[in-house]
Every structure is written in C-alpha cells, then in structure tokens.
Design a protein around this motif. Structure first.
Motif, PDB file in Angstrom:
ATOM      1  N   ALA A   1      25.896  59.460  39.616  1.00 51.35           N
ATOM      2  CA  ALA A   1      25.896  59.230  38.165  1.00 51.35           C
ATOM      3  C   ALA A   1      26.946  59.997  37.360  1.00 51.35           C
ATOM      4  N   SER A   2      27.281  59.403  36.234  1.00 48.41           N
ATOM      5  CA  SER A   2      27.995  60.094  35.168  1.00 48.41           C
ATOM      6  C   SER A   2      27.051  60.132  33.970  1.00 48.41           C
ATOM      7  N   ILE A   3      27.403  60.889  32.983  1.00 48.55           N
ATOM      8  CA  ILE A   3      26.586  60.979  31.769  1.00 48.55           C
ATOM      9  C   ILE A   3      27.484  60.643  30.591  1.00 48.55           C
ATOM     10  N   LYS A   4      26.998  59.754  29.720  1.00 44.68           N
ATOM     11  CA  LYS A   4      27.906  59.263  28.682  1.00 44.68           C
ATOM     12  C   LYS A   4      27.838  60.023  27.366  1.00 44.68           C
ATOM     13  N   SER A   5      26.726  60.707  27.119  1.00 43.99           N
ATOM     14  CA  SER A   5      26.585  61.321  25.794  1.00 43.99           C
ATOM     15  C   SER A   5      25.577  62.461  25.803  1.00 43.99           C
TER      16      SER A   5
ATOM     17  N   PHE B   1      39.163  64.903  35.597  1.00 43.94           N
ATOM     18  CA  PHE B   1      37.823  64.540  36.058  1.00 43.94           C
ATOM     19  C   PHE B   1      37.537  63.059  35.802  1.00 43.94           C
ATOM     20  N   VAL B   2      37.148  62.362  36.865  1.00 44.69           N
ATOM     21  CA  VAL B   2      36.864  60.934  36.777  1.00 44.69           C
ATOM     22  C   VAL B   2      35.431  60.656  37.235  1.00 44.69           C
ATOM     23  N   SER B   3      34.912  59.527  36.798  1.00 39.84           N
ATOM     24  CA  SER B   3      33.605  59.065  37.255  1.00 39.84           C
ATOM     25  C   SER B   3      33.795  58.323  38.566  1.00 39.84           C
ATOM     26  N   ASP B   4      33.003  58.683  39.574  1.00 40.63           N
ATOM     27  CA  ASP B   4      33.102  57.977  40.846  1.00 40.63           C
ATOM     28  C   ASP B   4      32.665  56.523  40.709  1.00 40.63           C
ATOM     29  N   ALA B   5      31.699  56.263  39.853  1.00 43.05           N
ATOM     30  CA  ALA B   5      31.155  54.913  39.687  1.00 43.05           C
ATOM     31  C   ALA B   5      32.176  53.961  39.068  1.00 43.05           C
ATOM     32  N   SER B   6      32.819  54.375  38.001  1.00 44.39           N
ATOM     33  CA  SER B   6      33.701  53.472  37.257  1.00 44.39           C
ATOM     34  C   SER B   6      35.173  53.716  37.548  1.00 44.39           C
TER      35      SER B   6
ATOM     36  N   LEU C   1      32.132  65.821  28.777  1.00 47.75           N
ATOM     37  CA  LEU C   1      32.159  66.943  29.729  1.00 47.75           C
ATOM     38  C   LEU C   1      31.781  68.238  29.014  1.00 47.75           C
ATOM     39  N   PRO C   2      30.493  68.467  28.796  1.00 47.76           N
ATOM     40  CA  PRO C   2      30.057  69.700  28.131  1.00 47.76           C
ATOM     41  C   PRO C   2      30.012  70.862  29.133  1.00 47.76           C
ATOM     42  N   TRP C   3      31.148  71.476  29.349  1.00 51.29           N
ATOM     43  CA  TRP C   3      31.260  72.533  30.371  1.00 51.29           C
ATOM     44  C   TRP C   3      30.482  73.784  29.985  1.00 51.29           C
ATOM     45  N   GLN C   4      29.985  74.481  31.011  1.00 49.52           N
ATOM     46  CA  GLN C   4      29.476  75.839  30.821  1.00 49.52           C
ATOM     47  C   GLN C   4      30.653  76.695  30.372  1.00 49.52           C
ATOM     48  N   SER C   5      30.357  77.833  29.780  1.00 43.73           N
ATOM     49  CA  SER C   5      31.444  78.691  29.340  1.00 43.73           C
ATOM     50  C   SER C   5      32.242  79.130  30.577  1.00 43.73           C
ATOM     51  N   LYS C   6      33.546  79.189  30.438  1.00 49.25           N
ATOM     52  CA  LYS C   6      34.501  79.554  31.511  1.00 49.25           C
ATOM     53  C   LYS C   6      34.595  78.513  32.638  1.00 49.25           C
ATOM     54  N   GLN C   7      34.066  77.336  32.422  1.00 49.54           N
ATOM     55  CA  GLN C   7      34.175  76.244  33.400  1.00 49.54           C
ATOM     56  C   GLN C   7      34.976  75.097  32.777  1.00 49.54           C
ATOM     57  N   PRO C   8      35.622  74.251  33.549  1.00 52.06           N
ATOM     58  CA  PRO C   8      35.707  74.303  35.009  1.00 52.06           C
ATOM     59  C   PRO C   8      36.732  75.348  35.457  1.00 52.06           C
ATOM     60  N   ASP C   9      36.425  76.068  36.547  1.00 53.88           N
ATOM     61  CA  ASP C   9      37.339  77.124  36.988  1.00 53.88           C
ATOM     62  C   ASP C   9      37.966  76.848  38.359  1.00 53.88           C
TER      63      ASP C   9
ATOM     64  N   ARG D   1      21.103  74.716  31.107  1.00 56.22           N
ATOM     65  CA  ARG D   1      20.740  73.322  30.820  1.00 56.22           C
ATOM     66  C   ARG D   1      21.747  72.640  29.901  1.00 56.22           C
ATOM     67  N   LYS D   2      21.953  71.358  30.198  1.00 56.27           N
ATOM     68  CA  LYS D   2      22.814  70.483  29.413  1.00 56.27           C
ATOM     69  C   LYS D   2      24.267  70.947  29.360  1.00 56.27           C
ATOM     70  N   THR D   3      24.671  71.608  30.477  1.00 58.90           N
ATOM     71  CA  THR D   3      26.089  71.937  30.627  1.00 58.90           C
ATOM     72  C   THR D   3      26.510  71.545  32.037  1.00 58.90           C
ATOM     73  N   MET D   4      27.813  71.481  32.255  1.00 63.74           N
ATOM     74  CA  MET D   4      28.363  71.084  33.554  1.00 63.74           C
ATOM     75  C   MET D   4      29.200  72.208  34.156  1.00 63.74           C
ATOM     76  N   ASN D   5      29.311  72.176  35.491  1.00 59.93           N
ATOM     77  CA  ASN D   5      30.120  73.149  36.222  1.00 59.93           C
ATOM     78  C   ASN D   5      30.753  72.428  37.401  1.00 59.93           C
ATOM     79  N   ASP D   6      31.969  72.831  37.754  1.00 62.34           N
ATOM     80  CA  ASP D   6      32.559  72.322  38.997  1.00 62.34           C
ATOM     81  C   ASP D   6      32.149  73.259  40.129  1.00 62.34           C
ATOM     82  N   LEU D   7      31.743  72.669  41.255  1.00 64.60           N
ATOM     83  CA  LEU D   7      31.273  73.440  42.412  1.00 64.60           C
ATOM     84  C   LEU D   7      31.927  72.892  43.679  1.00 64.60           C
TER      85      LEU D   7
END
Ligand SMILES: [Ca+2]
Ligand SMILES: [Ca+2]
Length: 131
Positions: free
Chosen positions: A37-41, A71-76, A83-91, A109-115
């Motif tokens: 999944a991706s998240i749109k909003s 950063f791309v969506s794998d689906a589309s 892309l609501p990144w966590q602070s200091k992300q993406p690193d 919660r409600k933030t993203m990180n690259d892992l």
C-alpha cells in the motif's frame, strides 16, 4: 477482494500474523490480488492508524530502490506525494534504507521512516493500483 476491508474510501488488508521482508510482503499482497500500500492523505493515514495493532511496524509499498531519494509507490509507479516523515527522516541510514515503514508506536504514529528492506515487519496491502 475477499481479504480487503474498506478503510476511508479505499480497500486495504492489514497483515498482523506473518512478519516479512519488504519483497516478500510485496509478493504476498500480489497473491491476495492487491499491492503493497501507499497512503494518499492525512485523513486516510488517520483511518488506517486506528486499525493497526500496537505497538508494531508495517511496510508500505513506497520505496526509493530505483532512484535514491525519489520515493515512488510500488502499486502505481507514481512519485509518492504524501510523505509525512518522522523528524530527521528519510536518512537512508548506512546507505541501506529504501523501503518506507509506518509504526503504531505512540510517539511515531502517523509518520513515515525509511528502513532496510530486508527487515521483517507486518505490512499493509491496498486493492487498487491508482495511488
Ligand atoms: Ca534510500
Ligand atoms: Ca530511516
């Protein structure tokens, strides 16, 4: 679409039994007839967040494997716009983080990180490939 449930105005499946690396998770979503999944909003993220078991981490399909920092969506295949990144992300830590993850841990919660894509986590599939 048997496994998918309506969350917001799209259909999702939230895996909470088997933790898998990103590639396996992507394959599992395809086997279910959907896509990682991706998240749109913000609104959709809030609806999804309420359904996550806690405290856990979940893969999304968003990644920058092909082009670092893009950063791309794998689906589309489209560039991810929400892309609501966590602070200091993406690193891109240790030059080895290309897969986007969300967490149900309270302060993340409600933030993203690259892992690192080889980490094993629960994951979220979407039915459509529009986003
Ligand atoms: Ca990266
Ligand atoms: Ca990171």
């Amino acid at each position: 679409m048997a496994h998918f449930v309506k969350i917001g105005n799209r259909y999702f499946y939230i895996e909470t039994k088997a933790k898998q690396n990103w590639l396996k998770a992507k394959e599992s979503c395809r086997e279910l007839g959907g896509y990682l999944a991706s998240i749109k909003s913000e609104e959709e993220f809030a609806e999804l967040d309420q359904k996550l078991i806690k405290p856990e981490h979940y893969w999304l399909g968003i990644n920058d494997m092909d082009n670092e920092g893009k950063f791309v969506s794998d689906a589309s295949g489209k560039t991810a716009t929400f892309l609501p990144w966590q602070s200091k992300q993406p690193d891109n830590f240790r030059n080895n983080e290309d897969c986007v993850n969300i967490s149900s841990i309270a302060y993340l919660r409600k933030t993203m990180n690259d892992l690192p894509c080889e980490e094993e986590h629960y994951f979220i599939c979407q039915f459509d490939n529009k986003i």
